[in-house]
Design a protein around this motif. Structure first.
Motif, short mmCIF file in Angstrom:
data_model
loop_
_atom_site.label_atom_id
_atom_site.label_comp_id
_atom_site.label_asym_id
_atom_site.label_seq_id
_atom_site.Cartn_x
_atom_site.Cartn_y
_atom_site.Cartn_z
N GLY A 147 -9.30 17.82 6.93
CA GLY A 147 -8.65 17.58 5.65
C GLY A 147 -8.14 16.17 5.44
O GLY A 147 -7.48 15.89 4.44
N TYR A 148 -8.47 15.24 6.34
CA TYR A 148 -8.01 13.86 6.21
C TYR A 148 -9.15 12.98 5.69
O TYR A 148 -10.29 13.08 6.15
CB TYR A 148 -7.52 13.32 7.56
N PHE A 149 -8.78 12.11 4.72
CA PHE A 149 -9.78 11.25 4.08
C PHE A 149 -9.24 9.82 3.95
O PHE A 149 -8.03 9.59 3.91
CB PHE A 149 -10.11 11.76 2.68
N ILE A 150 -10.18 8.90 3.85
CA ILE A 150 -9.89 7.56 3.34
C ILE A 150 -10.35 7.59 1.89
O ILE A 150 -11.53 7.86 1.62
CB ILE A 150 -10.65 6.48 4.13
N HIS A 151 -9.43 7.36 0.96
CA HIS A 151 -9.80 7.49 -0.46
C HIS A 151 -9.00 6.52 -1.31
O HIS A 151 -8.14 5.77 -0.81
CB HIS A 151 -9.60 8.93 -0.93
N GLY A 152 -9.26 6.54 -2.60
CA GLY A 152 -8.57 5.65 -3.53
C GLY A 152 -7.22 6.21 -3.94
O GLY A 152 -6.75 7.23 -3.42
N THR A 153 -6.59 5.53 -4.90
CA THR A 153 -5.25 5.94 -5.32
C THR A 153 -4.96 5.52 -6.76
O THR A 153 -5.47 4.49 -7.23
CB THR A 153 -4.17 5.35 -4.39
N LEU A 154 -4.15 6.31 -7.42
CA LEU A 154 -3.65 5.94 -8.74
C LEU A 154 -2.41 5.05 -8.62
O LEU A 154 -2.02 4.40 -9.59
CB LEU A 154 -3.29 7.20 -9.54
N TYR A 155 -1.81 5.04 -7.42
CA TYR A 155 -0.52 4.36 -7.23
C TYR A 155 -0.72 3.09 -6.40
O TYR A 155 -0.24 2.97 -5.27
CB TYR A 155 0.46 5.31 -6.55
N GLY A 196 -9.75 8.44 -6.53
CA GLY A 196 -10.56 7.24 -6.71
C GLY A 196 -12.04 7.57 -6.81
O GLY A 196 -12.44 8.73 -6.95
N GLU A 197 -12.86 6.54 -6.71
CA GLU A 197 -14.30 6.70 -6.88
C GLU A 197 -15.01 7.20 -5.62
O GLU A 197 -16.12 7.72 -5.69
CB GLU A 197 -14.92 5.37 -7.31
N TYR A 198 -14.36 7.03 -4.47
CA TYR A 198 -15.02 7.39 -3.21
C TYR A 198 -14.02 8.05 -2.26
O TYR A 198 -12.81 7.81 -2.32
CB TYR A 198 -15.60 6.14 -2.52
N ALA A 199 -14.58 8.86 -1.35
CA ALA A 199 -13.76 9.45 -0.28
C ALA A 199 -14.60 9.51 0.99
O ALA A 199 -15.79 9.85 0.95
CB ALA A 199 -13.29 10.85 -0.67
N THR A 203 1.89 8.45 1.91
CA THR A 203 0.90 9.50 1.69
C THR A 203 1.26 10.78 2.44
O THR A 203 2.19 10.83 3.24
CB THR A 203 -0.51 9.05 2.11
N HIS A 204 0.44 11.80 2.18
CA HIS A 204 0.62 13.08 2.87
C HIS A 204 -0.22 13.16 4.14
O HIS A 204 -0.36 14.23 4.73
CB HIS A 204 0.24 14.22 1.92
N GLY A 205 -0.78 12.02 4.55
CA GLY A 205 -1.57 11.97 5.79
C GLY A 205 -2.88 11.23 5.62
O GLY A 205 -3.40 10.65 6.57
N CYS A 206 -3.42 11.24 4.41
CA CYS A 206 -4.66 10.50 4.15
C CYS A 206 -4.38 9.00 4.10
O CYS A 206 -3.22 8.56 4.08
CB CYS A 206 -5.29 10.95 2.84
N ILE A 207 -5.45 8.23 4.07
CA ILE A 207 -5.35 6.77 4.03
C ILE A 207 -5.83 6.30 2.66
O ILE A 207 -6.98 6.53 2.28
CB ILE A 207 -6.21 6.14 5.14
#
Length: 216
Positions: free
Chosen positions: A172-180, A163-166, A189-193
């Motif tokens: 290694g954990y982030f809050i980020h966007g998604t294509l899905y 996505g546009e932001y993280a 997810t694999h652990g991120c939000i």
């Protein structure tokens, strides 16, 4: 010497015994009633004491919770219901649907390593913020795809998938966007939000570095 009793004396004796028995029973009943009254009084006093104690303990607990509550802007993440709350003190600025960790396990074909894709629980701090972030694919991403792990670092870089932001939480954990976006609301997810585009932009803009993130 034998005592002789007339019929009247026998009746009198029985009457006296009956009266004595009645008095004994009444005394016993009175004693029991006294015990019951005292017992009920003790219960009422004990219940009143317990009620007052619970009120006092509840007040102490509320004060403790309020003292632990972050000041300013902070984030709460409910991984079970896949909901993120962006809050400022007691005010909710945003409630958004997310995707959290799936809990799936991936085992290295060699059997020497495994990954559990869970979102970590606890209290974290926003450590970094990125615009148009690049994903540095870890080993598990290639193993999951059935591809060999590259030796060239540049082959790990993938653009446009976060996505546009993280917002970095560390390790290694982030809050980020998604294509899905169709999968938002599910634990995939694999652990991120993961967040939707609009919600991610709001969280990114309003959450400063150093803000607390509470995940449960």
């Amino acid at each position: 010497m034998d005592f002789l009793f007339s019929p009247k004396s026998k009746i009198s004796k029985k009457l006296i015994l009956f009266v004595i028995l009645i008095l004994a029973v009444m005394e016993g009943v009175g004693y029991l009633i006294g015990l019951i009254v005292r017992y009920e009084k003790d219960i009422m006093e004990n219940e009143e004491y317990n009620f007052k104690r619970l009120i006092f303990e509840n007040l102490l607990l509320k004060k403790r919770i309020n003292s632990l509550k972050p000041n300013g802007v902070y984030i709460i993440v409910d991984t079970a219901d896949n909901i993120l709350y962006l809050k400022e003190n007691n005010k909710t600025l945003l409630k958004a649907i997310i995707s959290a960790g799936s809990g799936n396990i991936l085992i290295d074909p060699s059997g020497k390593k495994e990954w559990i894709f869970e979102t970590p629980r606890g209290i974290f701090t926003v450590r970094s913020k990125f615009e148009r972030p690049s994903w540095i694919k870890p080993d598990w991403a290639f193993i999951e795809e059935g591809k060999p792990i590259p030796k060239n670092f540049s082959e790990r870089i993938e653009e446009g998938v976060l996505g546009e932001y993280a917002i970095g939480l560390g390790h290694g954990y982030f809050i980020h966007g998604t294509l899905y976006k169709r999968l938002l609301g599910k634990n995939v997810t694999h652990g991120c939000i993961r967040l939707g585009d609009k919600e991610l932009k709001t969280v990114y803009e309003l959450t400063p570095i150093g803000a607390k993130v509470i995940i449960f």
